[in-house]
Design a protein around this motif. Structure first.
Motif, mmCIF file in Angstrom:
data_model
loop_
_atom_site.group_PDB
_atom_site.id
_atom_site.type_symbol
_atom_site.label_atom_id
_atom_site.label_comp_id
_atom_site.label_asym_id
_atom_site.label_seq_id
_atom_site.Cartn_x
_atom_site.Cartn_y
_atom_site.Cartn_z
ATOM 1 N N GLU A 81 0.893 -1.111 -0.084
ATOM 2 C CA GLU A 81 -0.132 -0.024 0.179
ATOM 3 C C GLU A 81 0.636 1.198 0.040
ATOM 4 O O GLU A 81 0.446 2.083 -0.845
ATOM 5 N N PRO A 82 1.869 1.518 0.951
ATOM 6 C CA PRO A 82 2.670 2.610 0.769
ATOM 7 C C PRO A 82 3.371 2.750 -0.536
ATOM 8 O O PRO A 82 3.890 3.886 -0.918
ATOM 9 N N ILE A 83 3.761 1.609 -1.185
ATOM 10 C CA ILE A 83 4.722 1.713 -2.278
ATOM 11 C C ILE A 83 3.598 2.430 -3.555
ATOM 12 O O ILE A 83 4.041 3.267 -4.040
ATOM 13 N N ILE A 84 2.505 1.919 -3.527
ATOM 14 C CA ILE A 84 1.292 2.320 -4.421
ATOM 15 C C ILE A 84 1.189 3.856 -4.108
ATOM 16 O O ILE A 84 1.328 4.758 -5.190
ATOM 17 N N CYS A 85 0.987 4.264 -2.799
ATOM 18 C CA CYS A 85 0.837 5.677 -2.713
ATOM 19 C C CYS A 85 1.963 6.246 -3.077
ATOM 20 O O CYS A 85 1.878 7.527 -3.593
ATOM 21 N N ILE A 86 3.233 6.156 -2.649
ATOM 22 C CA ILE A 86 4.441 6.800 -3.083
ATOM 23 C C ILE A 86 4.505 7.034 -4.369
ATOM 24 O O ILE A 86 4.801 8.164 -4.979
ATOM 25 N N VAL A 88 2.022 7.027 -6.497
ATOM 26 C CA VAL A 88 0.987 8.153 -6.910
ATOM 27 C C VAL A 88 1.265 9.333 -6.512
ATOM 28 O O VAL A 88 1.706 10.552 -7.577
ATOM 29 N N LEU A 89 1.853 9.882 -5.306
ATOM 30 C CA LEU A 89 2.259 11.165 -4.870
ATOM 31 C C LEU A 89 3.631 11.637 -5.600
ATOM 32 O O LEU A 89 3.712 12.946 -5.766
ATOM 33 N N LYS A 90 4.408 10.784 -6.036
ATOM 34 C CA LYS A 90 5.764 10.995 -6.589
ATOM 35 C C LYS A 90 5.357 11.658 -8.050
ATOM 36 O O LYS A 90 5.836 12.780 -8.363
ATOM 37 N N LYS A 91 4.347 10.961 -8.710
ATOM 38 C CA LYS A 91 4.119 11.477 -10.171
ATOM 39 C C LYS A 91 3.215 12.796 -9.732
ATOM 40 O O LYS A 91 3.606 13.582 -10.809
ATOM 41 N N PHE A 105 -6.653 14.440 -9.942
ATOM 42 C CA PHE A 105 -7.917 13.412 -9.556
ATOM 43 C C PHE A 105 -7.669 12.285 -8.818
ATOM 44 O O PHE A 105 -8.280 11.798 -7.628
ATOM 45 N N LEU A 106 -6.923 11.342 -9.681
ATOM 46 C CA LEU A 106 -6.571 10.018 -9.144
ATOM 47 C C LEU A 106 -5.695 9.881 -7.989
ATOM 48 O O LEU A 106 -6.163 9.322 -7.101
ATOM 49 N N ALA A 107 -4.950 11.148 -7.840
ATOM 50 C CA ALA A 107 -4.126 10.906 -6.636
ATOM 51 C C ALA A 107 -5.213 11.324 -5.526
ATOM 52 O O ALA A 107 -4.582 10.771 -4.112
ATOM 53 N N ARG A 108 -5.938 12.227 -5.375
ATOM 54 C CA ARG A 108 -6.888 12.495 -4.206
ATOM 55 C C ARG A 108 -7.689 11.502 -3.932
ATOM 56 O O ARG A 108 -7.357 11.081 -2.561
#
Length: 192
Positions: A81-86, A88-91, A105-108
């Motif tokens: 989960e944190p890998i996926i979140c990171i 998204v947030l990085k991009k 929108f997808l990141a939110r």
């Protein structure tokens, strides 16, 4: 359920990264590792069970006789989960020149999902390891929250891309009439 929700989230990450084959390959590898690790942990737990571990009590079910190792069942998801979140947030936040409205929108939505699910997974792991008699407080949420939040993700996506309703011309309107059943028709004839 969790695996299907994570697959949807991973496809969203792939979309944010402009359908990069490299990102897709890494996501698929991570997903396979997660599934294999969870299957291994389930297998180890089941192999050590000597009797049915669920005991019914007036307050709910109590899990007895499970190895402490079974508490780490949620660890693969806690890592992925944190890998996926990171990703998204990085991009979204570091690649400002390539940021799109869709990526934001997808990141939110992904961040909201991550925060809620991560808290639930950490809570489940801690309670299972330290206070297994209270796991009933988390078990229903571990099934319901991914489903609810994934529905929210999908409905928000649908709403984002749904077209505005086109105006309806009066010539296309159909007047609705009251439909009568055969029982209603016979009553009308009897009254006449």
């Amino acid at each position: 359920m969790t695996i299907s929700v994570q697959t949807i989230l991973q496809l969203r990450v792939w979309a944010i990264y402009n359908r990069s084959r490299r990102v897709l390959s890494w996501i698929i590898v991570l997903n396979i590792i997660e599934i294999a690790a969870m299957a291994l942990l389930i297998g180890l737990t089941i192999a050590r069970v000597e009797r049915f571990p669920v005991v019914s009590t007036p307050a709910g079910c109590l899990f007895e006789g499970l190895a402490p190792l079974s508490a780490i069942f949620w660890t693969p998801a806690l890592i992925l989960e944190p890998i996926i979140c990171i990703l998204v947030l990085k991009k979204v936040f570091l690649d400002r020149q390539q940021r799109t409205e869709l990526a934001t929108f997808l990141a939110r939505d992904s961040l909201l999902y991550f925060l809620v699910i991560f808290m639930e997974l950490v809570g489940s792991t801690i309670v299972w390891a330290r206070y297994p008699s209270y796991i009933d407080f988390f078990m229903p949420w571990s099934v319901a929250l991914p489903s609810l939040l994934c529905n929210r993700l999908l409905l928000n996506m649908r709403g984002r891309f749904a077209r505005e309703p086109e105006p309806v011309h009066s010539s296309l309107l159909i007047e609705l009439a009251t439909l009568r059943t055969s029982a209603d028709s016979s009553r009308v004839l009897d009254e006449e």
